[in-house]
Design a protein around this motif. Structure first.
Motif, PDB file in Angstrom:
ATOM      1  N   SER A   1       1.033  -1.068  -0.056  1.00 10.54           N
ATOM      2  CA  SER A   1      -0.105  -0.060   0.035  1.00 10.54           C
ATOM      3  C   SER A   1       1.018   1.119   0.220  1.00 10.54           C
ATOM      4  O   SER A   1       2.067   1.201   0.455  1.00 10.54           O
ATOM      5  CB  SER A   1      -0.818   0.172   1.329  1.00 10.54           C
ATOM      6  N   GLY A   2       0.501   2.468  -0.469  1.00  6.75           N
ATOM      7  CA  GLY A   2       0.955   3.617  -0.608  1.00  6.75           C
ATOM      8  C   GLY A   2       0.315   4.563  -1.307  1.00  6.75           C
ATOM      9  O   GLY A   2      -0.872   4.560  -1.515  1.00  6.75           O
ATOM     10  N   ARG A   3       0.879   5.529  -1.710  1.00  2.00           N
ATOM     11  CA  ARG A   3       0.475   6.715  -2.729  1.00  2.00           C
ATOM     12  C   ARG A   3       1.591   7.098  -3.721  1.00  2.00           C
ATOM     13  O   ARG A   3       2.686   6.823  -3.556  1.00  2.00           O
ATOM     14  CB  ARG A   3      -0.169   7.738  -1.965  1.00  2.00           C
ATOM     15  N   VAL A   4       0.768   7.551  -4.875  1.00  3.84           N
ATOM     16  CA  VAL A   4       1.988   8.134  -5.778  1.00  3.84           C
ATOM     17  C   VAL A   4       1.414   9.537  -6.216  1.00  3.84           C
ATOM     18  O   VAL A   4       0.076   9.990  -6.000  1.00  3.84           O
ATOM     19  CB  VAL A   4       1.908   7.237  -7.150  1.00  3.84           C
ATOM     20  N   GLU A   5       2.198  10.460  -6.807  1.00  2.10           N
ATOM     21  CA  GLU A   5       1.762  11.671  -7.227  1.00  2.10           C
ATOM     22  C   GLU A   5       0.986  11.632  -8.473  1.00  2.10           C
ATOM     23  O   GLU A   5       0.965  10.958  -9.146  1.00  2.10           O
ATOM     24  CB  GLU A   5       2.848  12.786  -7.111  1.00  2.10           C
ATOM     25  N   ARG A   6       0.361  12.666  -8.515  1.00  2.79           N
ATOM     26  CA  ARG A   6      -0.236  12.999  -9.855  1.00  2.79           C
ATOM     27  C   ARG A   6       0.377  12.804 -11.216  1.00  2.79           C
ATOM     28  O   ARG A   6       1.615  13.278 -11.135  1.00  2.79           O
ATOM     29  CB  ARG A   6      -1.377  14.204 -10.048  1.00  2.79           C
TER      30      ARG A   6
ATOM     31  N   GLY B   1      -5.776   4.191  -7.126  1.00  2.00           N
ATOM     32  CA  GLY B   1      -6.971   4.945  -7.035  1.00  2.00           C
ATOM     33  C   GLY B   1      -6.948   6.267  -7.670  1.00  2.00           C
ATOM     34  O   GLY B   1      -5.827   6.895  -8.100  1.00  2.00           O
ATOM     35  N   ALA B   2      -8.205   7.056  -7.534  1.00  2.00           N
ATOM     36  CA  ALA B   2      -8.366   8.371  -8.139  1.00  2.00           C
ATOM     37  C   ALA B   2      -7.340   9.164  -7.276  1.00  2.00           C
ATOM     38  O   ALA B   2      -7.005  10.407  -7.587  1.00  2.00           O
ATOM     39  CB  ALA B   2      -9.712   8.634  -8.151  1.00  2.00           C
ATOM     40  N   ASP B   3      -7.296   8.913  -5.946  1.00  3.16           N
ATOM     41  CA  ASP B   3      -6.447   9.821  -5.044  1.00  3.16           C
ATOM     42  C   ASP B   3      -5.314   9.429  -5.110  1.00  3.16           C
ATOM     43  O   ASP B   3      -4.344  10.095  -4.312  1.00  3.16           O
ATOM     44  CB  ASP B   3      -6.992   9.902  -3.662  1.00  3.16           C
ATOM     45  N   GLY B   4      -4.771   8.776  -5.809  1.00  4.11           N
ATOM     46  CA  GLY B   4      -3.366   8.285  -6.066  1.00  4.11           C
ATOM     47  C   GLY B   4      -2.804   7.225  -5.142  1.00  4.11           C
ATOM     48  O   GLY B   4      -1.776   6.846  -5.076  1.00  4.11           O
ATOM     49  N   ARG B   5      -3.821   6.646  -4.415  1.00  9.28           N
ATOM     50  CA  ARG B   5      -3.464   5.636  -3.502  1.00  9.28           C
ATOM     51  C   ARG B   5      -3.501   4.371  -3.882  1.00  9.28           C
ATOM     52  O   ARG B   5      -4.423   4.225  -4.978  1.00  9.28           O
ATOM     53  CB  ARG B   5      -4.209   5.755  -2.102  1.00  9.28           C
ATOM     54  N   PHE B   6      -2.935   3.236  -3.362  1.00 10.48           N
ATOM     55  CA  PHE B   6      -3.094   1.834  -3.759  1.00 10.48           C
ATOM     56  C   PHE B   6      -2.852   0.959  -2.810  1.00 10.48           C
ATOM     57  O   PHE B   6      -2.456   1.428  -1.790  1.00 10.48           O
ATOM     58  CB  PHE B   6      -1.905   1.518  -4.890  1.00 10.48           C
ATOM     59  N   THR B   7      -3.552  -0.311  -2.924  1.00 10.87           N
ATOM     60  CA  THR B   7      -3.599  -1.321  -1.659  1.00 10.87           C
ATOM     61  C   THR B   7      -3.620  -2.599  -2.399  1.00 10.87           C
ATOM     62  O   THR B   7      -4.456  -2.709  -3.435  1.00 10.87           O
ATOM     63  CB  THR B   7      -4.509  -1.046  -0.662  1.00 10.87           C
ATOM     64  N   ASP B   8      -3.051  -3.566  -2.045  1.00  9.86           N
ATOM     65  CA  ASP B   8      -2.998  -4.728  -2.770  1.00  9.86           C
ATOM     66  C   ASP B   8      -2.368  -5.838  -1.741  1.00  9.86           C
ATOM     67  O   ASP B   8      -1.711  -5.476  -0.822  1.00  9.86           O
ATOM     68  CB  ASP B   8      -2.552  -4.913  -4.006  1.00  9.86           C
TER      69      ASP B   8
END
Length: 392
Positions: A251-256, A271-278
């Motif tokens: 999990s984490g996040r990436v920039e636009r 995700g649309a907010d730049g977050r990911f989880t798996d």
């Protein structure tokens, strides 16, 4: 025989004393006691010592010592002394070494010849030996340089003259004068590729020494600035994390601007907010997870996490893909809650126990992962299959 001597001997014999015993008792040498009894004045020591011996011996034999001493004195006066003989003195001979001119002259000449030959040898060696060169930089025969300017440094004789030549060119730097300690330096220009450098030293006697070096100048190409790399923040897994009987959560996040994210090549949904989880299944052992985020412009950035996975039970993950499937699971002989029904495509179920039994009504749609290892579909479409998994 002298009268006092007879008195001594007769008294000793009367008492039954041997001369040896008398000497031991009186502490007077036996030869002196015998001389007293025989009246041998020449065998006795001086008068003072003799009178002392006589008194002690008389008292030992129970005789009147005064009378015996008087008799000894009277007899000694009337007894002539033998003439004394004198040995002529020998001259004292002193030992010594006498060196005659016949010995001294050849020795001096030989020493002079040896010194002269040594001097000639020293002078010959001085003139025949070329000046030393100790190259400090570059020290190795082959050197790699990253800049076009290079400083040559070394040490030689203080009275020498140093010349540095660089090929191709050639570039020549001459009449370099070493310091008082013999050190010298020179800055040379290098051309891209191999450069042959000659360092020569000429001393005051005209002797020449030379050292060669090879310096390769490699030009570092400047990188053209590209698109700025995107930022990616990995919250899970933690670096060095350990996971038991489960998949590895990511999990984490990436920039636009990031259009794709992969973990070890497998795509991860953003995700649309730049977050990911798996969650990713791995077999037991240590694994490196490499996260790569890319932008539409082609820029990318990467992060890596290392984790350890272990199992103490049978962990079975069921993924329903390509259609729905009826599914029943038993864990250690008991039906798992929520099973025994139809699961739609995309459903994921995980069961953990010493023994896990899966029964499906659509084997082709039932994908199985056992302890991180992909088993795959349990069979063909519409096929009813039952499969049991245990912890090995």
């Amino acid at each position: 025989m002298a009268r006092f001597g007879e008195i001594l001997r007769e008294q000793r014999e009367r008492k039954g004393i041997t001369l040896e015993q008398a000497a031991e008792d009186t502490r007077i040498r036996e030869k002196f006691l015998a001389a007293l009894e025989s009246g041998d004045h020449h065998a006795l020591p001086g008068a003072v010592y003799t009178k002392g011996f006589l008194r002690s011996y008389a008292e030992y034999l129970d005789l009147e010592s005064t009378d015996l001493v008087a008799l000894y004195t009277a007899e000694r006066v009337t007894t002539p002394e033998p003439p004394r003989t004198f040995q002529p003195m020998r001259p004292v001979m002193r030992s010594g070494v006498f060196i005659s001119p016949t010995i001294l002259v050849p020795v001096v000449v030989l020493a002079a010849v040896v010194m002269f030959v040594g001097y000639l040898s020293y002078q010959f060696a001085s003139f025949a030996t070329p000046p030393r060169i100790e190259l400090l930089e570059p020290a190795a025969a082959d050197t790699l340089a990253r800049e076009s300017e290079y400083i040559v440094r070394g040490r030689t004789v203080p009275d020498g003259r140093v010349t540095v030549r660089v090929f191709p060119g050639p570039e020549t730097i001459s009449d370099i004068r070493p310091a008082s300690d013999g050190t010298f330096s020179a800055t040379i220009k290098l051309r891209p590729g191999p450069n042959h450098v000659e360092i020569q030293v000429l001393d005051a006697a005209g002797k020449l020494s030379q050292v060669n070096r090879s310096i390769r100048y490699e030009v570092v190409a400047e990188r053209t600035p590209g698109p700025e790399a995107p930022a990616v923040v990995v919250e899970q897994p933690a670096q060095g994390g350990t996971y038991t009987n489960s998949g590895v959560p990511v999990s984490g996040r990436v920039e636009r601007g990031v259009v794709s994210l992969t973990v070890n090549g497998a795509p991860v949904t953003i995700g649309a907010d730049g977050r990911f989880t798996d969650s990713i299944d791995y077999t037991a052992g240590t694994h490196a997870l490499r996260f790569i985020a890319k932008t539409a412009a082609g820029a990318e950035s990467a992060e890596t996490r290392t984790v350890t996975v272990s199992f103490t039970a049978a962990v079975v993950t069921i993924r329903i893909e390509g259609g729905s499937a009826w599914l029943l699971a038993r864990v250690d002989g008991k039906q798992a809650e929520g099973t025994g029904r139809v699961f739609e495509a995309g459903a994921v179920q995980t069961f953990t126990g010493k023994q896990v039994t899966i029964r499906t009504g659509n084997a082709a749609a039932t994908q199985v992962i056992h302890n991180g290892e992909l088993v795959g579909a349990l069979g063909t479409a519409g096929q009813v299959v039952e499969r049991t998994f245990t912890f090995q």
